[in-house]
Design an enzyme around this catalytic site. Structure first.
Site, mmCIF file in Angstrom:
data_model
loop_
_atom_site.group_PDB
_atom_site.id
_atom_site.type_symbol
_atom_site.label_atom_id
_atom_site.label_comp_id
_atom_site.label_asym_id
_atom_site.label_seq_id
_atom_site.Cartn_x
_atom_site.Cartn_y
_atom_site.Cartn_z
ATOM 1 N N ASP A 281 2.833 -4.673 8.121
ATOM 2 C CA ASP A 281 1.607 -3.905 7.936
ATOM 3 C C ASP A 281 0.447 -4.890 8.102
ATOM 4 O OD1 ASP A 281 -0.617 -2.594 7.046
ATOM 5 O OD2 ASP A 281 0.184 -2.061 5.075
ATOM 6 N N HIS B 199 0.852 -1.189 0.000
ATOM 7 C CA HIS B 199 0.000 0.000 0.000
ATOM 8 C C HIS B 199 0.892 1.246 0.000
ATOM 9 C CE1 HIS B 199 -2.905 2.848 1.792
ATOM 10 N NE2 HIS B 199 -3.847 2.009 1.388
ATOM 11 N N CYS C 74 -4.622 1.935 -3.933
ATOM 12 C CA CYS C 74 -3.441 2.531 -3.285
ATOM 13 C C CYS C 74 -2.181 1.685 -3.422
ATOM 14 C CB CYS C 74 -3.693 2.824 -1.809
ATOM 15 S SG CYS C 74 -5.041 3.955 -1.527
#
Lengths: 414, 149
Positions: free
Chosen positions: A199, A122, A367
Site C-alpha cells: 500500500d 489502513h 482509519c
C-alpha cells in the site's frame, strides 16, 4: 534549487486563502493534498478544449484524448519504474487493494492459507482481506509490530511459512509514518512462495518509488495524496500476475468480444481492469501531478520534508503539554496529543481549536482502528507535512499548541 | 438563564464541570433499563446510554463511554435535565434542544443548563458531538413508545 516560496506560488489554495478567517495552514496532507495550478488547468483543458471519450478513435478529437490517456500510463510507468502495461488506473488505493484481494486472492487462496497484515494498516488494507478470508476459509494473521509501532524484517520472518500466500503492508503507515524495508521483506515473502502487496498511499507521494528495485508484486496508490485529483489511483502489478488475475468489474471498454452463447473474450491487461468510461479528467490530472512532482524532484521533496519534520519535532519537544507518538518516523507524519490537567485532550476538541487559528489538522483514529491498543490511546492529532509547508507554518502551529488548553478548546466551540 | 447565555466564562465552566465530573456516569447492570450504543462514524465519540422508564416517567438515565468534551458535557447535562420528567416533557425538551442547535426558535426555559450550547450550531462540524446523547435518548424513548403500542 528547492525554493518553497516559489513552489507555493504554484498553488491557488496558498494564495491568501483563509480558514475561519485566518491564513490557511494546511497540515492534513495525509488525508489529501492541495493541487497545483497545472493539475487544475489540465482538468479544465480536458473539458474546455478536448472533451471526448477514449477508445473511440474514429475522429481526431477522440484520438487525441486516447493518446493523452495512454501517455498518462507511460508517465506513471516512468515514475515508478515499470512497464506501462503494468499500470492499471483505479479509483484510488482502496479500489486497487480490493482488486488484488478479489482478483488475485479469490483465485489463488483456499482454506488454511494465510494472509499477513499488521495492526497499523489502513481500513482499506484490512477489510478486503477480512472478507477474502471469510469467503475462502483462509486466515488473516497480524505481524507483530515492535514497541514503537514499526514493522521489522525479523517479525515478518517469524510469521512466514509455506501457508502464507499474501503479505499486504503499507510502505509507510498512515498514523505513524514509519517506512518498512520493502526490498528485504519482499525477498523473504518470495522465499516461502507468497506475494507481496504494498500500500503506497503514504509513500509514493513522498519518496522515490522503484517497483523493480523493491520487487513487490503489487503496489497501489492514490492520486489525490500526491497533488492529483480525487478518485484516481494506480494499481501496479507484475504483468504475469495481472494476466492471471480476474477483473473486479465487467463492462464496456474491457472486453474484446462476447456473444449470446456466453462466450466472453476479455482484453489484455491493463485494459481488462478498466471497465466503463474511466475518470479521464483525473487520469490527465494525475499525469500533470506526476510531471509536476518530477520537475521538483522526488529526492528534493523527501529531503525537504525530512528537514521540516525534524524542525517540527525539535520545536514540539520543547513543549511540555505535547506527547509525540512517532518522534523518529521516516516521513512527514507527526502523531501527537495534548495534555492538560494530567489528561489527554480529546483530539476533536484540539483540532477544532487549531482550526480557529487557521490550522487544518486531522484528529481521530485515521482509519487504522486496530492500532490503538498498541499506542495506548484512543486517537491522535495528526500533522502531515508536504513539500509546500514552511517553517513559519510550524512556528504558528507551535505557538497555538502552547495555548491549547481544555478551556480554549471549549471556547472554540461556544 | 439569561445570565448564562451572555456569560461565556460561566458557560465554559459549566461545560468543563460536566466534562470533568460527568453526572449519572457509569452504567448499571439491570434489565429494567433500556440501553443503546451511540457512536459517530466520523470521530471517536462512542457512548452507551441507559434509561429506566416507569409509567411514562424517566426515573433514571445513565451513560458511559469515550467521548470529547462537547459530547460528554452535553450528554451529562441532558441526563440531569430529563431525569424525573414525563416522556412527553422529555420529547419537548429534546425537540427544543435540536431547534436551538439548528438555529430555530426555541424555549430557553426548558433547556436549563443545556443553554450553554446556544451558539454551538454555528460550529456545524461539532453539532454531531453535541447531539449524540440526546439522539440516543430520543431513540430509547421512541422504542419505549413503539413497544407499548
Amino acid at each position: 534549487m528547492f525554493d518553497v516560496n516559489k513552489i507555493r506560488q504554484d498553488f491557488w489554495m496558498l494564495q491568501g486563502k483563509t480558514n475561519e478567517g485566518k491564513p490557511l495552514i494546511y497540515l492534513d496532507n495525509g488525508a489529501t493534498t492541495l493541487k497545483p495550478n497545472c493539475v487544475i488547468e489540465m482538468i479544465n483543458d480536458y473539458y474546455k478544449k478536448f472533451t471526448s471519450n477514449i477508445q473511440r478513435s474514429d475522429y481526431q478529437l477522440a484520438y487525441q484524448v486516447d493518446e493523452a490517456y495512454q501517455k498518462a500510463r507511460e508517465v506513471v510507468a516512468d515514475f515508478i519504474n515499470c512497464q506501462s502495461r503494468e499500470v492499471v488506473f483505479t479509483y484510488g488505493a482502496t479500489h486497487g487493494l480490493n482488486q488484488v484481494a478479489y482478483g488475485y486472492g479469490l483465485k489463488n487462496l483456499s482454506k488454511n492459507d494465510e494472509i499477513l497484515i499488521t495492526v497499523a494498516e489502513h481500513a482499506s488494507n484490512t477489510l478486503p482481506w477480512y472478507r477474502l478470508a471469510q469467503i475462502t476459509g483462509a486466515k488473516v494473521k497480524f505481524i507483530p509490530l515492535d514497541d514503537k509501532g514499526r514493522l521489522t524484517l525479523e517479525n515478518v520472518k517469524k510469521m512466514l511459512n509455506e501457508k502464507v500466500k499474501i503479505v499486504s503492508i503499507a510502505h509507510v503507515t498512515n498514523v505513524l509514518g514509519y517506512c518498512s524495508d520493502i526490498k528485504e521483506i519482499s525477498k523473504a515473502v518470495h522465499e516461502v512462495g507468497g506475494i507481496l502487496v504494498v500500500d503506497g498511499a503514504q509513500s509514493v507521494p513522498h519518496i522515490k518509488t522503484d517497483v523493480k528495485d523493491l520487487d513487490c508484486d503489487f503496489l497501489v496508490f492514490s492520486g489525490h495524496k500526491m497533488c492529483g485529483p480525487t478518485a484516481i489511483g494506480v494499481m501496479y502489478g507484475k504483468y504475469h500476475l495481472l494476466e492471471k488475475m480476474e477483473p473486479l468489474m465487467l463492462g464496456g471498454g474491457m472486453n474484446s468480444r462476447f456473444d449470446a452463447s456466453f462466450n466472453v473474450l476479455l482484453k489484455e491487461a491493463p485494459h481488462k481492469f478498466e471497465a466503463g468510461t474511466p475518470n479521464i479528467e483525473a487520469v490527465l490530472g494525475l499525469k500533470a501531478a506526476i510531471q509536476y512532482l518530477q520537475a521538483i524532484g522526488m529526492d528534493n521533496i523527501t529531503r525537504y520534508e525530512v528537514q521540516l519534520r525534524k524542525y517540527a519535532i525539535s520545536e514540539m519537544k520543547k513543549l511540555d503539554n505535547v506527547i509525540i507518538y512517532n518522534s523518529d518516523a521516516d516521513v512527514g507524519i507527526i502523531s501527537f496529543n495534548i495534555i492538560d490537567k494530567d489528561k489527554i485532550l480529546f483530539g476533536h476538541d484540539v483540532s477544532t481549536y487549531l482550526s480557529k487559528h487557521g490550522l487544518c489538522l486531522r484528529s481521530g483514529n485515521h482509519c487504522a482502528k486496530n492500532l490503538w491498543q498498541h499506542l495506548g490511546t484512543d486517537s491522535t492529532v495528526r500533522c502531515a507535512l508536504y513539500f509546500y509547508n514552511t517553517k513559519q507554518e510550524i512556528d504558528k502551529l507551535i505557538e497555538v499548541l502552547k495555548t491549547t488548553t481544555l478551556e480554549n478548546c471549549i471556547d472554540a466551540v461556544i | 438563564m439569561d445570565s448564562v447565555k451572555d456569560n461565556p466564562i460561566l458557560k465554559r465552566e459549566i461545560i468543563m464541570d460536566h466534562y470533568q465530573n460527568p453526572r449519572n456516569y457509569n452504567l448499571v447492570d439491570d434489565n429494567n433499563y433500556r440501553q443503546i450504543h451511540m457512536y459517530l462514524d466520523s470521530c471517536f465519540d462512542d457512548i452507551y446510554l441507559q434509561v429506566l422508564i416507569n409509567h411514562d416517567i424517566i426515573e433514571d438515565v445513565r451513560f458511559d463511554g469515550v467521548a470529547c468534551a462537547i459530547a460528554t458535557a452535553s450528554t451529562s447535562i441532558m441526563t440531569e435535565i430529563v431525569k424525573g420528567c414525563s416522556i412527553r416533557q422529555a420529547d419537548k425538551i429534546i425537540q427544543n434542544y435540536f431547534d436551538m442547535l439548528n438555529q430555530k426558535d426555541y424555549d430557553e426555559k426548558l433547556l436549563k443548563e443545556a443553554i450553554v450550547f446556544d451558539t454551538l450550531g454555528r460550529q456545524a462540524n461539532r453539532i454531531k458531538c453535541a447531539t449524540i446523547g440526546w439522539k440516543g435518548l430520543k431513540k430509547l424513548i421512541d422504542k419505549n413508545k413503539n413497544d407499548k403500542e
